[in-house]
Design a protein around this motif. Structure first.
Motif, mmCIF file in Angstrom:
data_model
loop_
_atom_site.group_PDB
_atom_site.id
_atom_site.type_symbol
_atom_site.label_atom_id
_atom_site.label_comp_id
_atom_site.label_asym_id
_atom_site.label_seq_id
_atom_site.Cartn_x
_atom_site.Cartn_y
_atom_site.Cartn_z
ATOM 1 N N UNK A 1 0.947 -1.226 0.171
ATOM 2 C CA UNK A 1 0.028 0.309 -0.578
ATOM 3 C C UNK A 1 0.465 1.444 -0.360
ATOM 4 N N UNK A 2 1.814 1.202 0.792
ATOM 5 C CA UNK A 2 2.759 2.317 0.878
ATOM 6 C C UNK A 2 3.455 2.719 -0.236
ATOM 7 N N UNK A 3 3.670 1.460 -0.883
ATOM 8 C CA UNK A 3 4.747 1.407 -1.879
ATOM 9 C C UNK A 3 4.264 2.032 -3.515
ATOM 10 N N UNK A 4 2.624 1.911 -3.673
ATOM 11 C CA UNK A 4 2.102 3.127 -4.470
ATOM 12 C C UNK A 4 0.717 3.622 -4.143
ATOM 13 N N UNK A 5 1.571 4.658 -3.368
ATOM 14 C CA UNK A 5 0.518 5.958 -2.429
ATOM 15 C C UNK A 5 1.650 6.633 -4.236
ATOM 16 N N UNK A 6 0.697 7.602 -3.976
ATOM 17 C CA UNK A 6 1.509 8.678 -4.064
ATOM 18 C C UNK A 6 2.113 9.652 -2.859
ATOM 19 N N UNK A 7 3.069 10.528 -3.202
ATOM 20 C CA UNK A 7 4.329 10.086 -3.442
ATOM 21 C C UNK A 7 5.411 9.900 -3.764
ATOM 22 N N UNK A 8 5.318 8.448 -3.281
ATOM 23 C CA UNK A 8 6.112 7.008 -3.212
ATOM 24 C C UNK A 8 6.057 6.343 -4.069
ATOM 25 N N UNK A 9 4.724 6.010 -4.676
ATOM 26 C CA UNK A 9 4.889 5.648 -6.056
ATOM 27 C C UNK A 9 5.814 5.710 -7.062
ATOM 28 N N UNK A 10 5.947 7.691 -7.377
ATOM 29 C CA UNK A 10 7.068 7.811 -8.692
ATOM 30 C C UNK A 10 8.841 7.298 -7.628
ATOM 31 N N UNK A 11 9.225 7.049 -6.951
ATOM 32 C CA UNK A 11 10.332 6.434 -6.788
ATOM 33 C C UNK A 11 10.457 5.228 -5.930
ATOM 34 N N UNK A 12 8.832 4.329 -5.949
ATOM 35 C CA UNK A 12 9.406 2.924 -6.275
ATOM 36 C C UNK A 12 9.374 2.523 -7.366
ATOM 37 N N UNK B 1 -1.419 -1.613 -17.926
ATOM 38 C CA UNK B 1 -0.688 -2.078 -16.163
ATOM 39 C C UNK B 1 -1.405 -1.043 -15.222
ATOM 40 N N UNK B 2 -1.810 -1.630 -14.254
ATOM 41 C CA UNK B 2 -1.795 -0.918 -13.099
ATOM 42 C C UNK B 2 -1.245 0.499 -12.849
ATOM 43 N N UNK B 3 -2.016 1.864 -12.207
ATOM 44 C CA UNK B 3 -1.721 2.737 -12.040
ATOM 45 C C UNK B 3 -0.921 3.420 -13.287
ATOM 46 N N UNK B 4 -1.257 3.181 -14.758
ATOM 47 C CA UNK B 4 -1.425 3.634 -16.062
ATOM 48 C C UNK B 4 -0.012 3.531 -16.723
ATOM 49 N N UNK B 5 -0.099 2.207 -16.795
ATOM 50 C CA UNK B 5 1.415 1.888 -18.154
ATOM 51 C C UNK B 5 0.548 1.554 -19.098
ATOM 52 N N UNK B 6 1.537 2.275 -20.680
ATOM 53 C CA UNK B 6 0.443 1.784 -21.463
ATOM 54 C C UNK B 6 1.760 1.421 -22.823
ATOM 55 N N UNK B 7 1.326 0.049 -23.747
ATOM 56 C CA UNK B 7 1.960 0.467 -25.257
ATOM 57 C C UNK B 7 1.223 0.462 -26.071
ATOM 58 N N UNK B 8 1.056 1.107 -26.495
ATOM 59 C CA UNK B 8 0.101 1.711 -27.485
ATOM 60 C C UNK B 8 0.455 1.556 -28.444
ATOM 61 N N UNK B 9 -0.822 0.528 -29.729
ATOM 62 C CA UNK B 9 0.400 0.056 -30.505
ATOM 63 C C UNK B 9 -0.669 0.417 -32.304
ATOM 64 N N UNK C 1 -2.481 7.383 -8.556
ATOM 65 C CA UNK C 1 -2.997 7.150 -6.710
ATOM 66 C C UNK C 1 -3.042 5.914 -6.829
ATOM 67 N N UNK C 2 -4.323 5.629 -7.725
ATOM 68 C CA UNK C 2 -4.664 4.345 -7.845
ATOM 69 C C UNK C 2 -4.536 3.183 -8.661
#
Length: 402
Positions: A31-42, A353-361, A376-377
């Motif tokens: 939970x901590x690693x995926x919450x802002x703003x720590x998730x930008x580092x994680x 991918x969750x938290x907003x990861x995209x590979x658009x083709x 943040x979610x």
């Protein structure tokens, strides 16, 4: 003596408090690693948090042709015209790249810890890479048929809900195993799986515990655990780890510039997550997208079967069509072969991918877009809809300037 007793009591109390605090951090690490703003580092430092298995870069890296173009396109969302800068700000973009006709025309890294050398945690975008590797293994004969059952490769799953589904069922998320993938539910299979990976649990025990929820091949049910089984099938069939197979069959042939890695579960025997633990650079993700956009070829070499890239653009089954995946899922997506399909004349598709990861083709427009993010979610229908609107407009804008 009284003084020493008080000091001893204080030290004991501090030790108890520290132990309780460490226990709380351990229980809540995900939970901590995926919450802002720590998730930008994680999301750019997973190798500091988990054990890893490297995916070695190519011995002969092939840098992109680079021709910067101002991205002056706009998109319409929520009643307003917006720019790509708006997209990055509103959807917490960390890395972004656009490849048009094989040329890198735009690249930026708004994330606090992001750069061209950063390896970004891709979450379920990993699934699409697993699919690419399955296609290669099938062409090479390591996998004999998509109609073979998962348990024929993995006898340890005999008697489980995965005793029956075929490799093809797993590829299309139609195994009939498990339940709804809900990160907010602590009792959901995905939550128990996450705790097993990051704690000291057994990933195999979680997968073996899944209930049989339907007939294989009949209903779409998005499940990271399906792809975990698919990754194990690949490793069993090829006799090597996901990381080694990815290095030899993808990173090497496409001239990858940077090492990537899979993070592994903490408990021995450690395992990579075929459905969610690949970390890679934005540019190397763009290379994967180019392979998919160009029928699996790289500089004239057939790396992935052309039929496999075509299979990833859309399935014939009606329950996998765009808008037919079921309640709770965005209507602009279908599904096929571990990719989210977009339909339309171009039959574009995307890894997600969750938290907003995209590979658009978009193979017709010959455009690939990579977007890494730190939402943040885990899921956000609004940010997803805005990203889809922006990337659709970007592809149209590029095509209009050919």
């Amino acid at each position: 003596m009284t003084v020493f007793k008080h000091k001893g009591a204080a030290l004991t109390g501090a030790a108890v408090g520290l132990t309780a605090g460490m226990a709380w951090l351990w229980r809540n690490q995900a939970t901590l690693a995926t919450s802002r703003p720590l998730n930008e580092w994680a999301f750019t430092h997973m190798s500091a948090l988990m054990p890893t298995d490297p995916v070695c870069r190519s011995a002969r890296p092939q840098p992109f042709l680079w021709r910067e173009r101002p991205m002056e396109c706009t998109y319409h969302y929520a009643g307003r015209q917006r720019t790509l800068d708006d997209l990055h700000r509103r959807t917490h973009t960390t890395g972004f790249a656009v490849v048009h006709r094989g040329v890198l025309v735009h690249e930026c890294y708004p994330g606090l810890f992001a750069s061209p050398r950063s390896r970004f945690q891709l979450f379920s975008l990993t699934k699409s890479v697993t699919s690419m590797l399955i296609g290669i293994a099938l062409e090479e004969g390591a996998l004999s048929s998509l109609d073979r059952t998962a348990v024929s490769y993995l006898p340890e799953l005999t008697g489980s809900a995965y005793d029956g589904p075929t490799v093809a069922h797993l590829l299309d998320m139609c195994s009939g195993a498990g339940g709804v993938e809900d990160y907010a539910d602590p009792d959901a299979p995905i939550s128990r799986f996450e705790r097993a990976v990051t704690g000291n649990g057994s990933v195999l025990d979680v997968i073996r515990s899944l209930p049989r929820a339907g007939t294989p091949g009949s209903v779409f049910n998005y499940s990271t655990l399906d792809t975990q089984v698919l990754g194990w099938v690949l490793e069993a069939a090829t006799g090597v780890s996901l990381a080694r197979y990815a290095a030899e069959r993808l990173w090497g042939p496409m001239g990858a510039e940077h090492d990537a890695y899979y993070f592994l579960s903490r408990r021995h025997p450690r395992t990579a997550l075929g459905g969610g633990s690949l970390n890679a650079s934005v540019r190397d993700l763009a290379r994967l997208g180019m392979l998919m956009a160009r029928g699996g070829t790289w500089n004239g070499r057939q790396v992935i079967p052309a039929s496999w890239t075509e299979r990833s653009r859309g399935a014939q089954d009606s329950h996998l069509a765009v808008g037919a995946l079921g309640p709770g899922l965005p209507g602009h997506y279908g599904y096929a072969n571990q990719w989210w399909t977009l339909g339309g004349e171009h039959r574009a598709f995307t890894g997600l991918g969750i938290h907003g990861q995209y590979l658009w083709v978009d193979p017709v427009a010959d455009v690939v877009v990579v977007k890494t993010s730190a939402w943040p979610t885990a899921d956000d229908t609004g940010r997803d809809a805005e990203t889809v609107a922006a990337l659709t407009s970007l592809v149209s804008w590029l095509s209009s300037r050919d």
